[in-house]
Every structure is written in structure tokens, then in C-alpha cells.
Write a protein that holds these residues in place. Structure first.
Motif, PDB file in Angstrom:
ATOM      1  N   LEU A  53       0.816  -1.208   0.000  1.00 31.30           N
ATOM      2  CA  LEU A  53       0.000   0.000   0.000  1.00 31.30           C
ATOM      3  C   LEU A  53       0.851   1.260   0.000  1.00 31.30           C
ATOM      4  CD1 LEU A  53      -2.886   1.221   0.242  1.00 31.30           C
ATOM      5  CD2 LEU A  53      -2.576   1.131   2.727  1.00 31.30           C
ATOM      6  N   ILE A  54       0.610   2.109  -1.000  1.00 35.95           N
ATOM      7  CA  ILE A  54       1.224   3.431  -1.064  1.00 35.95           C
ATOM      8  C   ILE A  54       0.105   4.456  -0.938  1.00 35.95           C
ATOM      9  CG2 ILE A  54       2.514   5.095  -2.460  1.00 35.95           C
ATOM     10  CD1 ILE A  54       3.939   2.695  -3.767  1.00 35.95           C
TER      11      ILE A  54
ATOM     12  N   LEU B 200       0.428  -3.827  -6.169  1.00 34.33           N
ATOM     13  CA  LEU B 200       0.799  -2.491  -5.711  1.00 34.33           C
ATOM     14  C   LEU B 200      -0.483  -1.666  -5.672  1.00 34.33           C
ATOM     15  CD1 LEU B 200       3.148  -0.544  -5.037  1.00 34.33           C
ATOM     16  CD2 LEU B 200       3.245  -0.002  -7.462  1.00 34.33           C
ATOM     17  N   VAL B 201      -0.822  -1.147  -4.498  1.00 34.53           N
ATOM     18  CA  VAL B 201      -2.061  -0.398  -4.321  1.00 34.53           C
ATOM     19  C   VAL B 201      -1.730   1.061  -4.027  1.00 34.53           C
ATOM     20  CG1 VAL B 201      -4.150  -0.110  -2.924  1.00 34.53           C
ATOM     21  CG2 VAL B 201      -3.291  -2.414  -3.414  1.00 34.53           C
ATOM     22  N   PHE B 202      -2.301   1.946  -4.825  1.00 32.26           N
ATOM     23  CA  PHE B 202      -2.228   3.383  -4.553  1.00 32.26           C
ATOM     24  C   PHE B 202      -3.553   3.785  -3.932  1.00 32.26           C
ATOM     25  CE2 PHE B 202       0.920   3.106  -7.951  1.00 32.26           C
ATOM     26  CZ  PHE B 202       1.954   3.863  -7.407  1.00 32.26           C
ATOM     27  N   LEU B 203      -3.482   4.452  -2.783  1.00 33.10           N
ATOM     28  CA  LEU B 203      -4.694   4.876  -2.095  1.00 33.10           C
ATOM     29  C   LEU B 203      -4.834   6.387  -2.122  1.00 33.10           C
ATOM     30  CD1 LEU B 203      -7.174   4.411  -0.267  1.00 33.10           C
ATOM     31  CD2 LEU B 203      -5.598   4.486   1.694  1.00 33.10           C
ATOM     32  N   ILE B 204      -5.977   6.838  -2.637  1.00 31.22           N
ATOM     33  CA  ILE B 204      -6.360   8.245  -2.582  1.00 31.22           C
ATOM     34  C   ILE B 204      -7.443   8.310  -1.513  1.00 31.22           C
ATOM     35  CG2 ILE B 204      -7.320  10.201  -3.852  1.00 31.22           C
ATOM     36  CD1 ILE B 204      -6.464   8.576  -6.459  1.00 31.22           C
TER      37      ILE B 204
ATOM     38  N   VAL C 108      -0.524   1.502   8.249  1.00 30.42           N
ATOM     39  CA  VAL C 108      -0.400   0.283   7.437  1.00 30.42           C
ATOM     40  C   VAL C 108       0.185   0.561   6.055  1.00 30.42           C
ATOM     41  CG1 VAL C 108      -2.215  -0.982   8.649  1.00 30.42           C
ATOM     42  CG2 VAL C 108      -2.775   0.275   6.579  1.00 30.42           C
ATOM     43  N   ALA C 109       0.194   1.821   5.646  1.00 28.36           N
ATOM     44  CA  ALA C 109       0.803   2.164   4.346  1.00 28.36           C
ATOM     45  C   ALA C 109       2.306   1.928   4.426  1.00 28.36           C
ATOM     46  CB  ALA C 109       0.500   3.614   3.989  1.00 28.36           C
ATOM     47  N   LYS C 110       2.848   1.299   3.407  1.00 27.99           N
ATOM     48  CA  LYS C 110       4.292   1.033   3.364  1.00 27.99           C
ATOM     49  C   LYS C 110       5.069   2.299   3.023  1.00 27.99           C
ATOM     50  CE  LYS C 110       3.790  -3.554   3.537  1.00 27.99           C
ATOM     51  NZ  LYS C 110       3.665  -4.153   4.826  1.00 27.99           N
ATOM     52  N   GLN C 111       4.440   3.161   2.212  1.00 26.31           N
ATOM     53  CA  GLN C 111       5.052   4.434   1.822  1.00 26.31           C
ATOM     54  C   GLN C 111       3.946   5.476   1.662  1.00 26.31           C
ATOM     55  OE1 GLN C 111       8.134   4.530  -1.248  1.00 26.31           O
ATOM     56  NE2 GLN C 111       8.011   2.301  -1.404  1.00 26.31           N
TER      57      GLN C 111
END
Length: 157
Positions: free
Chosen positions: A70-71, A100-104, A117-120
Motif C-alpha cells: 500500500l502506497i 501495488l495499491v495506490f490509495l487516494i 499500514v501504508a508502506k510508503q
């Protein structure tokens, strides 16, 4: 590696959706990608910012799987140039990242639990954009990163 874009909010306006689909078609030869709109149940709608974040947190954490990387996208996140984006993608592929998950996040950002929990955490800009526009910009940047990795003439350094 599969890429998922998760965005809390409402469905795309037609002109945004058209742009996203345009870049999805361009990404397709390189990689699989999809967009998921996370819409909190209208009956849970609230003007309480913290309550709103907790409702959104539940949606996000319920969808998050162990094989997801999660990014979080946030204007206070790390700013990368396009070459660095492509390097990050390559690094994730080399490490065997499945998804690979991008979260807005929502209109008020995300909860601390989601942040943890976001890795970056990355930033597209110090400017603030409407969520729908962020979806389109993000999709273009994903395409740009893959075009760099494949020596496509799209990105001019």
C-alpha cells in the motif's frame, strides 16, 4: 505485478473516466491496472470528520490483503520525480510485489491506522487537487513510469 488504484469518493465524471480509460489502454501492454472507487454507505454519512475517517478506514482495511503493498497518496508525502517513480516500480517488481495499491483517501485524508499500514506515502504535488483529477494524474504517471522502464519515447528527460 498488478496495480490497483483505490479512491474514496464518488464515481468519475465522464471526461475524467475517458482520460483514465485512455491511459489504462496505454498501460495494458506493460502491466495490469484497475481502479476501485470506495464509496461509504450513504446511511453512514456524517459531518464529523473523525467519524468519517473511521468509516473510510473500515472500507480500506477490509479490502487490504496481505499480498498488497500500500502506497498512500498525500500532499505531505515524499515527492518523487518521474524517473524515481519508475525506479520504485522496478524495485517492487524485483521484490516480487504481487499487488501495488495506490490509495487516494477521502476528503479529509485518512485515519492514523491507515497511515500506519501504508508502506510508503507519496505526494503528486504540494498543490491540492480534486480526487477525480488525482485519479487521472496518477494514471498518467503510472503510464509514464512504465514508458520509462520500457524506453518508450513518451517521457523526454
Amino acid at each position: 505485478m498488478h496495480i490497483e488504484i483505490w479512491s474514496v469518493g464518488k464515481a468519475n465524471e465522464p471526461f475524467i473516466e475517458e482520460g483514465i480509460q485512455y491511459y489504462f489502454q496505454k498501460i495494458k501492454p506493460y502491466n495490469s491496472i484497475e481502479l476501485s472507487i470506495l464509496q461509504p454507505n450513504k446511511k453512514n454519512a456524517t459531518t464529523d470528520i473523525e467519524r468519517s475517517k473511521l468509516i473510510e478506514e473500515e472500507l480500506i482495511l477490509k479490502k487490504l490483503q496481505p499480498n498488497h503493498y500500500l502506497i498512500l497518496l498525500d500532499e505531505r508525502g515524499k515527492q518523487l520525480n518521474s524517473i524515481q517513480w519508475s525506479q520504485q516500480f522496478q524495485q517492487q517488481m524485483n521484490q516480487g510485489t504481487k499487488t501495488l495499491v495506490f490509495l487516494i483517501g477521502g476528503a479529509y485524508g485518512v485515519s492514523e491506522n491507515v497511515r500506519k499500514v501504508a508502506k510508503q506515502t507519496w505526494s503528486l504535488s504540494t498543490l491540492v487537487f480534486p480526487h477525480q483529477l488525482v485519479r487521472l494524474i496518477l494514471t498518467e504517471q503510472v503510464y509514464r513510469a512504465f514508458s520509462i522502464l520500457h524506453d518508450s519515447p513518451y517521457h523526454h528527460s
